[in-house]
Design a protein around this motif. Structure first.
Motif, mmCIF file in Angstrom:
data_model
loop_
_atom_site.group_PDB
_atom_site.id
_atom_site.type_symbol
_atom_site.label_atom_id
_atom_site.label_comp_id
_atom_site.label_asym_id
_atom_site.label_seq_id
_atom_site.Cartn_x
_atom_site.Cartn_y
_atom_site.Cartn_z
ATOM 1 N N GLN A 118 0.799 -1.223 0.000
ATOM 2 C CA GLN A 118 0.000 0.000 0.000
ATOM 3 C C GLN A 118 0.834 1.276 0.000
ATOM 4 O O GLN A 118 0.330 2.335 -0.395
ATOM 5 N N VAL A 119 2.097 1.203 0.400
ATOM 6 C CA VAL A 119 2.937 2.407 0.365
ATOM 7 C C VAL A 119 3.119 2.910 -1.062
ATOM 8 O O VAL A 119 3.487 4.078 -1.265
ATOM 9 N N ARG A 120 2.843 2.052 -2.059
ATOM 10 C CA ARG A 120 2.993 2.454 -3.458
ATOM 11 C C ARG A 120 1.693 3.008 -4.046
ATOM 12 O O ARG A 120 1.666 3.419 -5.204
ATOM 13 N N LEU A 121 0.618 3.040 -3.256
ATOM 14 C CA LEU A 121 -0.620 3.641 -3.735
ATOM 15 C C LEU A 121 -0.384 5.136 -3.912
ATOM 16 O O LEU A 121 0.175 5.785 -3.023
ATOM 17 N N PRO A 122 -0.781 5.716 -5.057
ATOM 18 C CA PRO A 122 -0.438 7.125 -5.338
ATOM 19 C C PRO A 122 -1.168 8.145 -4.470
ATOM 20 O O PRO A 122 -0.862 9.332 -4.539
ATOM 21 N N VAL A 123 -2.158 7.742 -3.694
ATOM 22 C CA VAL A 123 -2.861 8.633 -2.767
ATOM 23 C C VAL A 123 -2.833 7.988 -1.385
ATOM 24 O O VAL A 123 -2.618 6.774 -1.269
ATOM 25 N N PRO A 124 -3.065 8.764 -0.325
ATOM 26 C CA PRO A 124 -3.065 8.168 1.015
ATOM 27 C C PRO A 124 -4.142 7.089 1.154
ATOM 28 O O PRO A 124 -5.292 7.294 0.762
ATOM 29 N N VAL A 125 -3.748 5.962 1.701
ATOM 30 C CA VAL A 125 -4.707 4.876 1.921
ATOM 31 C C VAL A 125 -5.833 5.354 2.833
ATOM 32 O O VAL A 125 -6.994 4.962 2.664
ATOM 33 N N SER A 126 -5.518 6.236 3.751
ATOM 34 C CA SER A 126 -6.531 6.735 4.685
ATOM 35 C C SER A 126 -7.675 7.443 3.955
ATOM 36 O O SER A 126 -8.835 7.366 4.379
ATOM 37 N N ALA A 127 -7.372 8.122 2.840
ATOM 38 C CA ALA A 127 -8.419 8.804 2.077
ATOM 39 C C ALA A 127 -9.353 7.797 1.433
ATOM 40 O O ALA A 127 -10.583 7.994 1.390
ATOM 41 N N VAL A 128 -8.793 6.708 0.927
ATOM 42 C CA VAL A 128 -9.617 5.657 0.318
ATOM 43 C C VAL A 128 -10.453 4.969 1.393
ATOM 44 O O VAL A 128 -11.655 4.728 1.210
ATOM 45 N N GLU A 129 -9.841 4.653 2.522
ATOM 46 C CA GLU A 129 -10.575 4.013 3.621
ATOM 47 C C GLU A 129 -11.727 4.894 4.091
ATOM 48 O O GLU A 129 -12.831 4.396 4.350
ATOM 49 N N ALA A 130 -11.491 6.195 4.186
ATOM 50 C CA ALA A 130 -12.527 7.110 4.664
ATOM 51 C C ALA A 130 -13.724 7.133 3.721
ATOM 52 O O ALA A 130 -14.885 7.147 4.174
ATOM 53 N N ARG A 131 -13.465 7.122 2.409
ATOM 54 C CA ARG A 131 -14.586 7.168 1.453
ATOM 55 C C ARG A 131 -15.362 5.860 1.458
ATOM 56 O O ARG A 131 -16.597 5.859 1.426
ATOM 57 N N VAL A 132 -14.652 4.729 1.519
ATOM 58 C CA VAL A 132 -15.347 3.446 1.580
ATOM 59 C C VAL A 132 -16.159 3.349 2.870
ATOM 60 O O VAL A 132 -17.290 2.844 2.876
ATOM 61 N N ALA A 133 -15.621 3.867 3.972
ATOM 62 C CA ALA A 133 -16.345 3.866 5.239
ATOM 63 C C ALA A 133 -17.632 4.684 5.132
ATOM 64 O O ALA A 133 -18.680 4.278 5.659
ATOM 65 N N GLN A 134 -17.575 5.827 4.437
ATOM 66 C CA GLN A 134 -18.779 6.633 4.237
ATOM 67 C C GLN A 134 -19.848 5.837 3.498
ATOM 68 O O GLN A 134 -21.038 5.863 3.862
ATOM 69 N N LEU A 135 -19.442 5.133 2.456
ATOM 70 C CA LEU A 135 -20.400 4.396 1.635
ATOM 71 C C LEU A 135 -20.977 3.190 2.379
ATOM 72 O O LEU A 135 -22.134 2.817 2.155
ATOM 73 N N CYS A 136 -20.176 2.584 3.252
ATOM 74 C CA CYS A 136 -20.652 1.425 4.021
ATOM 75 C C CYS A 136 -21.378 1.828 5.302
ATOM 76 O O CYS A 136 -22.108 1.014 5.881
ATOM 77 N N GLY A 137 -21.146 3.054 5.752
ATOM 78 C CA GLY A 137 -21.763 3.497 6.993
ATOM 79 C C GLY A 137 -21.117 2.914 8.232
ATOM 80 O O GLY A 137 -21.755 2.825 9.286
ATOM 81 N N ARG A 138 -19.836 2.553 8.134
ATOM 82 C CA ARG A 138 -19.093 2.009 9.282
ATOM 83 C C ARG A 138 -17.605 2.126 8.997
ATOM 84 O O ARG A 138 -17.203 2.162 7.831
ATOM 85 N N PRO A 139 -16.781 2.194 10.040
ATOM 86 C CA PRO A 139 -15.335 2.308 9.804
ATOM 87 C C PRO A 139 -14.758 1.036 9.204
ATOM 88 O O PRO A 139 -15.133 -0.072 9.598
ATOM 89 N N VAL A 140 -13.863 1.205 8.218
ATOM 90 C CA VAL A 140 -13.211 0.061 7.574
ATOM 91 C C VAL A 140 -11.724 0.348 7.453
ATOM 92 O O VAL A 140 -11.283 1.494 7.555
ATOM 93 N N GLN A 141 -10.963 -0.705 7.199
ATOM 94 C CA GLN A 141 -9.536 -0.559 6.964
ATOM 95 C C GLN A 141 -9.097 -1.536 5.879
ATOM 96 O O GLN A 141 -9.664 -2.626 5.749
ATOM 97 N N ALA A 142 -8.097 -1.130 5.110
ATOM 98 C CA ALA A 142 -7.572 -1.974 4.030
ATOM 99 C C ALA A 142 -6.499 -2.890 4.592
ATOM 100 O O ALA A 142 -5.336 -2.844 4.194
#
Length: 270
Positions: free
Chosen positions: A110-134
Motif C-alpha cells: 500500500q505504500v505504493r498507492l499514489p494517494v493516502p490509503v486513509s483517504a480511500v478508507e474514509a470514502r469506503v467507510a462513508q459508503l458502508c456506513g461504518r469504519p473500515v480498513q484496508a
C-alpha cells in the motif's frame, strides 16, 4: 459450455475442473455483511463518486505509471506517458512477458498507492456506513491489485465469488477504472447473488480452467437458468463498491482495441 448474458449480450465460455457437490448454505448468512443497512444492500453493489477530482486523477495517473514500470522491468522500453490502453500492442503474443507483468502487479504494498490509503478508507467507510480498513486480518496483509484485461484474451477471472478462496470473508471490494474501462469491458456481476444459496449454481471444487487459461479461483460451471450479468461501469470519477459474496467476473474485454486496467482493493471492518 457455460452460457450467460452480460447486458443482454449472450456469451459462451468453457469451464473445466473437478465439480464440487452443491449444498444449500448461504455463505453470507454466517458472515459479516458490510452492505447491511445501506440503500444498496439488496443488490450488493453501488456506483458512487469516489475521491476529490485532483486526488482521483493522481490515483489514476500514478497507477498507470506502475503498469509502465512493470513493463519496463521485463526489458521493454516504454515512453513516459504512453497510454496503457495500448498495453496489448506492447506485449504482443509474448505470454511469458505478460505473466511477468501480472506477477508484479499482484499484492502491491500500500505504500505504493499514489494517494493516502486513509483517504480511500474514509470514502469506503462513508459508503458502508461504518469504519473500515484496508487490512486483511486473516493474512495480515495491506496490499492492492492491478488487473490487466487485454481485448480478445482470457485475462479475466471466471465467474466466481471471492469467498470461494480462503481469507476473503467479511470484507468489501472496490473496482476503480484506471484506463480502458468501458461498457464493453468493465467488471460484470450478478445483482443480488450475494444472498443466493450455493446450490443455485454449480462450481469447480478448486481452481478452474477458463477458456484454456488456468486460474486459482473456482469458477461457475452451471446454472438452472441463464445468468443475467450487468456491467455497472463506473466513470472516471467513480468507484464500484461490491460484496465479495456476489457472483462476479467472466467480464471478457469486448473493446475492439483497448486494454482494460483497474484497481482492486479490499476492506474489512475496523
Amino acid at each position: 459450455m457455460m452460457k450467460a448474458r452480460i447486458n443482454e449480450r449472450e456469451i459462451h465460455y468453457q469451464i473445466d475442473g473437478e465439480v464440487q457437490m452443491p449444498d444449500d448454505r448461504v455463505l453470507l448468512a454466517s458472515s459479516l455483511d458490510l452492505t447491511a443497512g445501506t440503500a444498496w444492500a439488496d443488490t450488493g453493489y453501488v456506483v458512487a463518486p469516489f475521491l476529490a477530482v485532483p486526488e482521483q486523477e493522481r490515483l489514476r495517473a500514478g497507477l498507470e505509471e506502475l503498469v509502465r514500470e512493470a513493463v519496463r522491468a521485463t526489458g521493454l522500453p516504454v515512453p513516459a506517458h504512453a497510454p496503457m490502453t495500448a498495453y496489448h500492442h506492447l506485449i504482443g503474443d509474448d505470454q511469458a512477458r505478460h505473466l511477468a507483468v501480472v506477477q508484479q502487479l499482484k499484492e502491491i504494498q500500500q505504500v505504493r498507492l499514489p494517494v493516502p490509503v486513509s483517504a480511500v478508507e474514509a470514502r469506503v467507510a462513508q459508503l458502508c456506513g461504518r469504519p473500515v480498513q484496508a487490512h486483511n486480518p486473516f493474512e495480515e496483509l495491506e496490499v492492492f491489485h492491478l488487473r490487466l484485461v487485454r481485448p480478445g484474451r482470457s485475462d479475466n477471472n471466471p465467474l466466481h465469488r471471492d469467498v470461494w478462496l480462503p481469507d476473503y470473508d467479511d470484507c468489501i471490494n472496490i473496482y476503480v477504472p484506471v484506463c480502458g474501462s468501458t461498457p464493453q469491458s468493465s467488471l460484470s456481476l450478478v445483482p443480488g447473488s450475494h444472498w443466493w444459496p450455493e446450490s443455485r449454481t454449480g462450481r469447480t471444487q478448486g481452481g478452474a480452467v477458463y477458456n484454456g487459461a488456468t486460474y486459482t479461483v473456482p469458477g461457475v460451471t452451471s446454472s438452472p437458468t441463464e445468468l443475467q450479468l450487468i456491467r455497472p461501469n463506473p466513470g472516471a470519477e467513480q468507484v464500484l463498491l461490491f460484496s465479495p459474496y456476489l457472483l462476479h467476473g467472466g467480464a471478457v474485454n469486448l473493446n475492439p482495441d483497448e486494454t482494460r486496467i483497474s484497481l482492486e482493493m479490499r476492506f474489512w471492518q475496523k
